[in-house]
Enzyme design. Structure first.
Site, PDB file in Angstrom:
ATOM      1  N   TRP A 102      15.557   2.873   3.798  1.00 28.02           N
ATOM      2  CA  TRP A 102      14.527   3.779   3.267  1.00 28.02           C
ATOM      3  C   TRP A 102      15.026   5.213   3.257  1.00 28.02           C
ATOM      4  O   TRP A 102      14.762   5.970   2.315  1.00 28.02           O
ATOM      5  CB  TRP A 102      13.227   3.638   4.057  1.00 28.02           C
ATOM      6  N   ASP A 169       9.520  10.543   7.489  1.00 27.61           N
ATOM      7  CA  ASP A 169       8.929   9.302   6.970  1.00 27.61           C
ATOM      8  C   ASP A 169       8.529   8.463   8.180  1.00 27.61           C
ATOM      9  O   ASP A 169       9.383   7.907   8.863  1.00 27.61           O
ATOM     10  CB  ASP A 169       9.961   8.574   6.093  1.00 27.61           C
ATOM     11  N   LYS A 193       1.718  -0.341   6.549  1.00 29.64           N
ATOM     12  CA  LYS A 193       2.475  -0.772   7.729  1.00 29.64           C
ATOM     13  C   LYS A 193       1.633  -0.693   9.009  1.00 29.64           C
ATOM     14  O   LYS A 193       1.831  -1.484   9.907  1.00 29.64           O
ATOM     15  CB  LYS A 193       3.745   0.058   7.897  1.00 29.64           C
TER      16      LYS A 193
HETATM   17  C1  LIG Z   1       8.003   0.293   3.702  1.00 31.03           C
HETATM   18  C2  LIG Z   1       8.634   1.588   3.880  1.00 31.03           C
HETATM   19  C3  LIG Z   1       8.806   2.489   2.813  1.00 31.03           C
HETATM   20  C4  LIG Z   1       8.392   2.160   1.397  1.00 31.03           C
HETATM   21  O1  LIG Z   1       7.026   2.188   1.297  1.00 31.03           O
HETATM   22  P1  LIG Z   1       6.275   1.956  -0.107  1.00 31.03           P
HETATM   23  O2  LIG Z   1       4.881   2.357   0.250  1.00 31.03           O
HETATM   24  O3  LIG Z   1       6.432   0.521  -0.452  1.00 31.03           O
HETATM   25  O4  LIG Z   1       6.879   2.855  -1.111  1.00 31.03           O
HETATM   26  C5  LIG Z   1       9.388   3.704   3.067  1.00 31.03           C
HETATM   27  N1  LIG Z   1       9.790   4.039   4.306  1.00 31.03           N
HETATM   28  C6  LIG Z   1       9.662   3.202   5.353  1.00 31.03           C
HETATM   29  C7  LIG Z   1      10.142   3.622   6.702  1.00 31.03           C
HETATM   30  C8  LIG Z   1       9.088   1.958   5.168  1.00 31.03           C
HETATM   31  O5  LIG Z   1       8.943   1.116   6.207  1.00 31.03           O
END
Ligand SMILES: *Cc1c(COP(=O)(O)O)cnc(C)c1O
Length: 364
Positions: A102, A169, A193
């Site tokens: 990511w 993030d 998540k």
């Molecule tokens: C799942 C995830 C993403 C991507 O998320 P989307 O909402 O599908 O764009 C980005 N960063 C991390 C750390 C993730 O676990």
């Protein structure tokens, strides 16, 4: 029967969130209307949005500190480009820590906007640890990191001290552990998540860092426009935001982040202790960087795979298969996964040890 859901995302949410959101689909707040058919400008939904934004700030301990919470769309992946669009100056530069897939995707997007310095990377070791020993250029417009690497099962336990704005993030560990969130200038997280249904992304931003890039930003990608519109610049993901509100209300009732962190630590300890004790399994992440959210592990001997897979499926476990870039297994232990579910998995791992030992005795 309800499964023990280890899915990495979308993932398990508190049972009361499933029940209350299902009820709201049929009749929202005794209004005679479904939450799926009301106007996002209606008094009832504006109240949902306002409370969700306020509760996110409150739970992170950021009240009165100049932060705004937004519920946007496009997933965390859209933040990969909204961040440089809003924060990287024309002819400026940004610093990124490459700790996983990511993070790498975020770097790719930043490169479209300007000089993107990768301060360190653990890619050569298949991201089995968090890089350390790097310096962040003091003239970078911001530093970007990923607090929890969902795919590789690593988690940043500490964050660098720097004079540049820190962007993080936190998609897969937001609201799971106590941190001094005021050390971050922009936090983003896809809801699916640890927070709610897929379809919305939480962005928490310190207002004073905005408006400095010198770029012309398309309205839908402009954080300042979203703040001004109180996260209603266009139709928000009404249902997803509602599930986030319900999850945040549940979290507050549990005692907030500090209380859930204790349970998350207990779950992670229980599973990692078994991975380390049981000779049939091996963890893939470097021990000091192991994630309390996503535990990645392998069978030492692949010949046990069929037996193990049947055993955990029979025990009512779901979503344990590893990501294709690591293989093996990944147990995602987000906030709503109960300790009892981890005990079920650990019991299956112990049982496998017994089965294998009996098999080898018979073979002798
Ligand atoms: C799942 C995830 C993403 C991507 O998320 P989307 O909402 O599908 O764009 C980005 N960063 C991390 C750390 C993730 O676990």
């Amino acid at each position: 029967m309800k499964k023990h859901n280890y899915s990495a995302g979308p993932c398990i949410l508190p049972q009361e969130v499933f029940e209350k959101s299902a009820q709201a689909v049929l009749d929202f707040n005794n209004s005679g209307l479904s939450i799926l058919e009301i106007s996002h400008r209606s008094k009832d939904f504006v109240a949902v949005m306002d409370e969700a934004r306020a509760l996110a700030i409150e739970l992170l301990g950021l009240e009165g500190k100049g932060y705004q919470a937004l519920f946007l769309q496009g997933g965390a992946s859209l933040e990969f480009l909204m961040v440089p669009y809003n924060l990287m100056k024309v002819d400026g530069k940004a610093a990124y820590l490459d700790s996983g897939t990511w993070a790498n995707n975020a770097i790719k997007e930043a490169k479209l906007f300007g000089e993107t310095i990768v301060v360190a990377s653990s890619k050569a070791e298949n991201y089995n640890h968090i890089p350390t020993e790097y310096t962040i250029p003091t003239d970078a417009n911001y530093f970007h990191c990923t607090s929890n690497n969902t795919i590789f099962g690593t988690q940043m336990k500490s964050f660098p001290i720097t004079n540049v704005p820190v962007v993080c993030d936190m998609s897969s560990d937001i609201f799971s552990r106590t941190l001094d969130f005021s050390k971050f200038d922009l936090i983003y997280a896809g809801a699916q998540k640890n927070m709610g249904a897929a379809g919305t992304t939480l962005v928490v931003v310190k207002e004073e860092i905005l408006g400095k890039s010198g770029r012309t930003i398309p309205s839908i990608l402009d954080y300042e426009k979203h703040i001004k519109a109180e996260s209603m610049y266009n139709t928000p993901a009404v249902f997803a935001v509602y599930t986030c509100l319900l999850t945040l209300q549940w979290l507050k009732k549990q005692g907030g982040i500090a209380a859930i962190e204790k349970i998350n630590d207990a779950k992670a300890n229980l599973l990692y202790n078994e991975i380390d004790r049981n000779p049939l399994f091996i963890g893939t992440a470097v021990t000091k960087d192991r994630s309390s959210m996503n535990a990645t592990f392998l069978l030492v001997d692949e010949k046990n795979q069929e037996t193990f897979d049947k055993m955990w499926k029979d025990a009512g476990i779901s979503g344990l298969a590893g990501h294709r870039s690591v293989g093996g297994y990944r147990a995602s232990m987000y906030n709503a996964l109960p300790l009892e579910s981890v005990q079920v998995l650990v019991d299956v791992m112990k049982e496998l040890e017994e089965v294998v030992s009996v098999q080898s005795q018979l073979a002798e």
